[in-house]
Structures are given as C-alpha cells and as structure tokens.
Design a protein around this motif. Sequence first.
Motif, PDB file in Angstrom:
ATOM      1  N   PRO A 165       9.328   9.803 -66.110  1.00 47.68           N
ATOM      2  CA  PRO A 165       8.918  11.006 -65.370  1.00 47.68           C
ATOM      3  C   PRO A 165       8.902  10.804 -63.858  1.00 47.68           C
ATOM      4  CG  PRO A 165       7.496  10.680 -67.270  1.00 47.68           C
ATOM      5  CD  PRO A 165       8.349   9.447 -67.155  1.00 47.68           C
ATOM      6  N   ALA A 166       8.441   9.621 -63.408  1.00 44.56           N
ATOM      7  CA  ALA A 166       8.382   9.376 -61.970  1.00 44.56           C
ATOM      8  C   ALA A 166       9.778   9.300 -61.358  1.00 44.56           C
ATOM      9  CB  ALA A 166       7.609   8.097 -61.695  1.00 44.56           C
ATOM     10  N   LEU A 167      10.699   8.609 -62.035  1.00 48.08           N
ATOM     11  CA  LEU A 167      12.056   8.498 -61.512  1.00 48.08           C
ATOM     12  C   LEU A 167      12.785   9.838 -61.575  1.00 48.08           C
ATOM     13  CD1 LEU A 167      13.231   5.034 -62.916  1.00 48.08           C
ATOM     14  CD2 LEU A 167      12.272   5.573 -60.670  1.00 48.08           C
ATOM     15  N   ARG A 168      12.544  10.590 -62.629  1.00 46.69           N
ATOM     16  CA  ARG A 168      13.158  11.921 -62.720  1.00 46.69           C
ATOM     17  C   ARG A 168      12.698  12.801 -61.575  1.00 46.69           C
ATOM     18  NH1 ARG A 168      15.527  14.096 -67.260  1.00 46.69           N
ATOM     19  NH2 ARG A 168      14.623  16.120 -66.713  1.00 46.69           N
ATOM     20  N   ALA A 169      11.425  12.724 -61.225  1.00 46.26           N
ATOM     21  CA  ALA A 169      10.888  13.549 -60.146  1.00 46.26           C
ATOM     22  C   ALA A 169      11.535  13.222 -58.804  1.00 46.26           C
ATOM     23  CB  ALA A 169       9.371  13.363 -60.061  1.00 46.26           C
ATOM     24  N   LEU A 170      11.906  11.951 -58.620  1.00 47.12           N
ATOM     25  CA  LEU A 170      12.462  11.534 -57.342  1.00 47.12           C
ATOM     26  C   LEU A 170      13.983  11.602 -57.286  1.00 47.12           C
ATOM     27  CD1 LEU A 170      10.152   8.455 -56.792  1.00 47.12           C
ATOM     28  CD2 LEU A 170      10.207  10.510 -55.357  1.00 47.12           C
ATOM     29  N   ALA A 171      14.631  11.606 -58.441  1.00 48.59           N
ATOM     30  CA  ALA A 171      16.086  11.445 -58.487  1.00 48.59           C
ATOM     31  C   ALA A 171      16.833  12.510 -57.680  1.00 48.59           C
ATOM     32  CB  ALA A 171      16.571  11.455 -59.936  1.00 48.59           C
ATOM     33  N   ASP A 172      16.339  13.732 -57.680  1.00 46.54           N
ATOM     34  CA  ASP A 172      17.032  14.800 -56.970  1.00 46.54           C
ATOM     35  C   ASP A 172      16.690  14.855 -55.486  1.00 46.54           C
ATOM     36  OD1 ASP A 172      18.344  15.649 -59.243  1.00 46.54           O
ATOM     37  OD2 ASP A 172      16.785  17.098 -59.780  1.00 46.54           O
ATOM     38  N   ARG A 173      15.718  14.044 -55.063  1.00 45.52           N
ATOM     39  CA  ARG A 173      15.292  14.089 -53.669  1.00 45.52           C
ATOM     40  C   ARG A 173      15.855  12.946 -52.838  1.00 45.52           C
ATOM     41  NH1 ARG A 173      11.070  16.983 -52.028  1.00 45.52           N
ATOM     42  NH2 ARG A 173      12.140  16.610 -50.053  1.00 45.52           N
ATOM     43  N   VAL A 174      16.220  11.846 -53.480  1.00 50.65           N
ATOM     44  CA  VAL A 174      16.699  10.688 -52.726  1.00 50.65           C
ATOM     45  C   VAL A 174      18.210  10.547 -52.885  1.00 50.65           C
ATOM     46  CG1 VAL A 174      14.473   9.527 -52.994  1.00 50.65           C
ATOM     47  CG2 VAL A 174      16.289   9.074 -54.644  1.00 50.65           C
ATOM     48  N   ARG A 175      18.775   9.639 -52.077  1.00 46.27           N
ATOM     49  CA  ARG A 175      20.228   9.424 -52.158  1.00 46.27           C
ATOM     50  C   ARG A 175      20.603   8.887 -53.522  1.00 46.27           C
ATOM     51  NH1 ARG A 175      24.643   9.542 -52.863  1.00 46.27           N
ATOM     52  NH2 ARG A 175      26.430   8.804 -51.654  1.00 46.27           N
ATOM     53  N   ALA A 176      19.837   7.927 -54.031  1.00 49.74           N
ATOM     54  CA  ALA A 176      20.144   7.361 -55.343  1.00 49.74           C
ATOM     55  C   ALA A 176      18.955   6.568 -55.856  1.00 49.74           C
ATOM     56  CB  ALA A 176      21.376   6.453 -55.274  1.00 49.74           C
ATOM     57  N   VAL A 177      18.887   6.465 -57.184  1.00 52.31           N
ATOM     58  CA  VAL A 177      17.916   5.616 -57.877  1.00 52.31           C
ATOM     59  C   VAL A 177      18.719   4.624 -58.704  1.00 52.31           C
ATOM     60  CG1 VAL A 177      16.060   5.523 -59.577  1.00 52.31           C
ATOM     61  CG2 VAL A 177      16.160   7.427 -57.949  1.00 52.31           C
ATOM     62  N   ALA A 178      18.306   3.357 -58.670  1.00 54.43           N
ATOM     63  CA  ALA A 178      19.051   2.328 -59.384  1.00 54.43           C
ATOM     64  C   ALA A 178      18.102   1.316 -60.005  1.00 54.43           C
ATOM     65  CB  ALA A 178      20.011   1.605 -58.442  1.00 54.43           C
ATOM     66  N   VAL A 179      18.574   0.671 -61.057  1.00 51.23           N
ATOM     67  CA  VAL A 179      17.894  -0.472 -61.655  1.00 51.23           C
ATOM     68  C   VAL A 179      18.847  -1.648 -61.545  1.00 51.23           C
ATOM     69  CG1 VAL A 179      16.996  -1.469 -63.796  1.00 51.23           C
ATOM     70  CG2 VAL A 179      16.478   0.915 -63.210  1.00 51.23           C
ATOM     71  N   VAL A 180      18.346  -2.759 -61.018  1.00 48.89           N
ATOM     72  CA  VAL A 180      19.134  -3.989 -60.857  1.00 48.89           C
ATOM     73  C   VAL A 180      18.416  -5.068 -61.660  1.00 48.89           C
ATOM     74  CG1 VAL A 180      20.187  -5.585 -59.243  1.00 48.89           C
ATOM     75  CG2 VAL A 180      19.756  -3.226 -58.538  1.00 48.89           C
ATOM     76  N   THR A 181      19.023  -5.514 -62.740  1.00 53.14           N
ATOM     77  CA  THR A 181      18.317  -6.334 -63.710  1.00 53.14           C
ATOM     78  C   THR A 181      19.173  -7.476 -64.231  1.00 53.14           C
ATOM     79  OG1 THR A 181      17.243  -6.267 -65.905  1.00 53.14           O
ATOM     80  CG2 THR A 181      19.008  -4.698 -65.518  1.00 53.14           C
ATOM     81  N   GLY A 182      18.518  -8.536 -64.692  1.00 49.70           N
ATOM     82  CA  GLY A 182      19.222  -9.590 -65.389  1.00 49.70           C
ATOM     83  C   GLY A 182      19.559  -9.229 -66.817  1.00 49.70           C
ATOM     84  N   ARG A 183      18.965  -8.188 -67.334  1.00 50.22           N
ATOM     85  CA  ARG A 183      19.278  -7.701 -68.684  1.00 50.22           C
ATOM     86  C   ARG A 183      20.707  -7.148 -68.738  1.00 50.22           C
ATOM     87  NH1 ARG A 183      15.384  -7.408 -73.040  1.00 50.22           N
ATOM     88  NH2 ARG A 183      13.281  -7.225 -72.192  1.00 50.22           N
ATOM     89  N   PRO A 184      21.317  -7.151 -69.914  1.00 48.45           N
ATOM     90  CA  PRO A 184      22.514  -6.325 -70.076  1.00 48.45           C
ATOM     91  C   PRO A 184      22.180  -4.877 -69.736  1.00 48.45           C
ATOM     92  CG  PRO A 184      22.274  -7.822 -71.928  1.00 48.45           C
ATOM     93  CD  PRO A 184      21.001  -7.925 -71.126  1.00 48.45           C
ATOM     94  N   ALA A 185      23.074  -4.210 -69.056  1.00 51.69           N
ATOM     95  CA  ALA A 185      22.776  -2.862 -68.572  1.00 51.69           C
ATOM     96  C   ALA A 185      22.408  -1.911 -69.714  1.00 51.69           C
ATOM     97  CB  ALA A 185      23.968  -2.322 -67.788  1.00 51.69           C
ATOM     98  N   ALA A 186      23.160  -1.967 -70.805  1.00 57.17           N
ATOM     99  CA  ALA A 186      22.905  -1.052 -71.916  1.00 57.17           C
ATOM    100  C   ALA A 186      21.539  -1.303 -72.540  1.00 57.17           C
ATOM    101  CB  ALA A 186      23.998  -1.187 -72.973  1.00 57.17           C
ATOM    102  N   VAL A 187      21.095  -2.565 -72.550  1.00 55.52           N
ATOM    103  CA  VAL A 187      19.781  -2.877 -73.111  1.00 55.52           C
ATOM    104  C   VAL A 187      18.686  -2.287 -72.232  1.00 55.52           C
ATOM    105  CG1 VAL A 187      18.173  -4.753 -73.636  1.00 55.52           C
ATOM    106  CG2 VAL A 187      20.577  -4.944 -74.289  1.00 55.52           C
ATOM    107  N   ALA A 188      18.821  -2.426 -70.924  1.00 54.19           N
ATOM    108  CA  ALA A 188      17.828  -1.840 -70.021  1.00 54.19           C
ATOM    109  C   ALA A 188      17.765  -0.327 -70.185  1.00 54.19           C
ATOM    110  CB  ALA A 188      18.151  -2.209 -68.582  1.00 54.19           C
TER     111      ALA A 188
END
Length: 272
Positions: A53-76
């Motif tokens: 919910p928090a990321l959804r609220a911000l996603a349309d207001r900022v340039r971009a939202v990203a997750v940078v993780t050591g996990r496989p992307a699909a798992v995250a």
Amino acid sequence: MTPYRPTTADGRAALDRIQSEPGRALLAFDFDGTLAPIVPDPRDSRAHPGVVPALRALADRVRAVAVVTGRPAAVAVEYGGLDAVPGLTVLGQYGRERWEDGRLAVPDPPPGVARVRAALPGVLKRLGAPDGTWIEDKNHALAVHTRRTADPDGALDLLGAPLADLAERAGLAVEPGRMVIELRPPGMDKGVALTGLAGALGAETVLFAGDDLGDLAAFDAVERLRADGVPGLKLCSGSAEVVELAARADLVVDGPAGVVAFLEDLARTLGV
C-alpha cells in the motif's frame, strides 16, 4: 512537521528535494530486512503488510520505485506481492536480473556457479559445518545460512575463509550478510545496479533503503551521486544484528515497520 528528519545536512537536502520535486526522485529499496522482516528460513520471508500500500501510494508521484535485492527478482516479486505496485522495477541477484511490467530478463549464470553448486555440500561436510547450516540455491548464486545453528556467528567464523577460497577458485565473489555467506558472480553489486538505474531514468534525487552489509555498496553509490550533484538519502532499516549501515546512514528507522512508517509519512507530505 514530519518526525522523519535526517541527521545529516546532505540527507535533509535530499529529503527536502524529494518532497518538493517528487517526480524527479528514484526511491529504491533492499528486500529482506528492509521491506520484509528477517525470518529463520528465507523461504518464509514476506513483505511487511504495509509495504505494497505504501509503495502504491507513492508510485504515481515519484519518478520511479525500485527494489534492488540479492534475491532472484521473481522470488522478491512473489514474496513481496510486488506485482501490485504499478511501474515497479525489481533488480534481482544484485542487478543481474530485471523484472518490470511482468517481464523477467535473466542472463545465463557463469560456469563457476555450477562448480560451487557441485562442491559445496562436500566442503561443508569436510569442515564439520554445524547442524542447522543449509544451502540456498539462487540459480545465479549459492548462499550458506547459519541462522538456524546453535552458534550462528561461530559457524560463520568456521566457514568464512574456506568458502572465500572456494569462491576464488571458481571465479566468484563472496557477499557476507546477516548470518549468511553468499558466493555469487563478480562485477555486479547493488551500487552498480543503483547507479545504472538512476542514470537510465534520469533521476535527479535518489533514496536507497537497506539493512545489511550488501547494501553498503548502494550507500557508496548514493555518496558518489551526491559528489556528481545528485542529492541522495541513505535510509537504514535498523537492527541489532548489523550496525555498519546505521553508522553510514542519514536516517535510521526501526526495521521494516519503520520503513513503512517513513513511506506513509512521505505520502502524507506529498498529499497522497
């Protein structure tokens, strides 16, 4: 007045810029320990319920939202329910993988990964790795976890040098973390991934939130971007297990719940 004020002048300048010009800001986050609480078995990890919910609220207001993780992307994406966040980019395996708009780009793993996969069980047996030590196969990397052993730190001390030697012989890098040693391909880290994404997006302000040793490279990247004139905020999801990031951060919050509270406060500030 927001309760979340960075302790450094650079951090305050970056947060002020995010609040005044959100459409130019990249907000990037580690996953485990930052968006998701640390759990004994990483396969049981799930995002804090307030994250999406928090990321959804911000996603349309900022340039971009990203997750940078050591996990496989699909798992995250799966463990976080992150496909519900519009426009989200997930850089997995420290940036080797990219998930975006339901599409996943995954390169072939280098041959050293297969060599380590074959050798690792025998190495752990010869070293007398304690009960509870287990191997997580990430396809592009192998992680040896000690959290479920009777003495996690002692197990790390026992395994550290031999696993570093194994990684070197296979042409891999070692990534230490919270009660884990990861053997992964060299040449890519969260700092490289974050810098590349910020440049591709033309981001004029960058926030990165992390909790573990692997996130120090992203903090380094934020500092380099600052030197190039791009304001940056280093946010630490604090814990008693890892203190190195807190010492480098502009703002420390109380674990994933604190990260969510910070994001909710930012959304209120932006009128979301």
